[in-house]
Scaffold this active site. Structure first.
Site, mmCIF file in Angstrom:
data_model
loop_
_atom_site.group_PDB
_atom_site.id
_atom_site.type_symbol
_atom_site.label_atom_id
_atom_site.label_comp_id
_atom_site.label_asym_id
_atom_site.label_seq_id
_atom_site.Cartn_x
_atom_site.Cartn_y
_atom_site.Cartn_z
ATOM 1 N N GLU A 77 -16.753 -23.290 42.113
ATOM 2 C CA GLU A 77 -15.336 -23.556 41.258
ATOM 3 C C GLU A 77 -14.270 -22.888 42.489
ATOM 4 O O GLU A 77 -13.144 -23.587 42.187
ATOM 5 C CB GLU A 77 -15.205 -22.851 40.046
ATOM 6 C CG GLU A 77 -15.235 -21.241 40.186
ATOM 7 C CD GLU A 77 -16.113 -20.433 40.384
ATOM 8 O OE1 GLU A 77 -17.524 -21.260 40.742
ATOM 9 O OE2 GLU A 77 -16.435 -19.388 40.504
ATOM 10 N N CYS A 132 -23.806 -18.284 39.781
ATOM 11 C CA CYS A 132 -23.835 -16.798 40.242
ATOM 12 C C CYS A 132 -24.755 -16.023 39.463
ATOM 13 O O CYS A 132 -25.893 -16.363 39.366
ATOM 14 C CB CYS A 132 -22.522 -16.269 40.637
ATOM 15 S SG CYS A 132 -22.765 -14.923 41.802
ATOM 16 N N HIS A 138 -20.380 -19.876 44.266
ATOM 17 C CA HIS A 138 -19.231 -20.364 43.376
ATOM 18 C C HIS A 138 -18.371 -21.440 43.869
ATOM 19 O O HIS A 138 -17.526 -21.680 44.617
ATOM 20 C CB HIS A 138 -18.211 -19.126 43.447
ATOM 21 C CG HIS A 138 -18.727 -17.885 42.827
ATOM 22 N ND1 HIS A 138 -18.110 -17.596 41.378
ATOM 23 C CD2 HIS A 138 -19.271 -16.687 43.342
ATOM 24 C CE1 HIS A 138 -19.052 -16.623 41.126
ATOM 25 N NE2 HIS A 138 -19.414 -16.197 42.067
#
Ligand code: MN
Length: 245
Positions: free
Chosen positions: A220, A117, A218
């Site tokens: 994660e 990001c 993102h």
């Protein structure tokens, strides 16, 4: 000799407590999701707090095998020779300086980078690229910001065939999207490896480094719903492991 697991340095965010007895206290932190993702991929996460000494920053990098640039707020426009747009959010100049120094050092000593990001934007800026300070309907027909919740994958991206990212994730995936900035002019030395359907750059990668990949989404936050996303972290951690041989 057992050299243990790859150590992954994760850059930190910063905020200042506004109210209460701790008003004015600066804090450094990361989202736990990065820590969990690195651990799940077989790495040992290590937080890299924002510091200013160039020598100390080089030492931070010396103790890690790979650099994970975490997400966060906006980059200073002066880093790419622009004046602040009205829509620019809060900036943290010392965080920008810290991360730019880490990126340049990591590339100089051939340590892998995964930039997420804001990190994707910092990777581009570090190598001389520019970013959109604020996406609007003029540049993007997809809404790239505030597609909550965090594990909601709201738009597709098309990944360049033959790119490193395609070798990890294939050529099309659904991603989440929490960004109002994005890569504009891609830095020399980097290539676009994915775009959204509106043409907005969603991933970049270094043309010659063993592993320096930036993603605008993102990953994660998607590990539970899209198990394949762990492959991005696994490829990064494995590259970090290889880099110290
Ligand atoms: Mn997006």
């Amino acid at each position: 000799m057992d050299v243990g697991k790859a150590v992954i340095g994760i850059t930190t965010n910063q905020f200042t407590t506004e109210n209460g007895i701790m008003a004015g206290a600066k804090r450094q932190f990361v989202s736990d999701a990065y820590v969990q993702a690195v651990s799940a991929a077989g790495g040992v996460p290590l937080l890299l707090p924002i510091i200013t000494s160039q020598a100390a920053i080089e030492q931070q990098l010396a103790v890690v095998d790979g650099l994970l640039l975490s997400g966060g707020g906006d980059a200073q426009p002066q880093l790419f020779n622009e004046e602040p747009a009205w829509e620019l959010g809060r900036v943290i100049p010392e965080r920008d300086s810290h991360e730019l120094a880490l990126v340049r050092r990591a590339l100089a000593v051939s340590k892998p980078i995964l930039a997420i990001c804001r990190g994707c934007q910092m990777l581009n800026i570090a190598l001389g690229g520019t970013i959109h300070q604020h996406l609007s309907a003029a540049e993007a027909f997809i809404q790239h910001d505030q597609q909550s919740p965090g594990d909601y994958a709201g738009h597709t991206i098309t990944i360049e065939m033959g790119s490193k990212l395609a070798s990890i994730l294939g050529t099309s995936v659904l991603t989440n999207s929490f960004h109002h900035q994005a890569v504009k002019a891609v830095a020399p030395g980097l290539a676009v490896s994915a775009r959204a359907k509106d043409g907005i750059v969603e991933a970049i990668e270094h043309r010659t480094a063993a592993f320096a990949v930036g993603v605008q989404w993102h990953p994660e936050l998607l590990l539970a719903k899209q198990p394949g996303m762990i492959e991005l972290f696994t490829a990064f951690v494995n590259a970090a492991y290889q880099s110290r041989r």
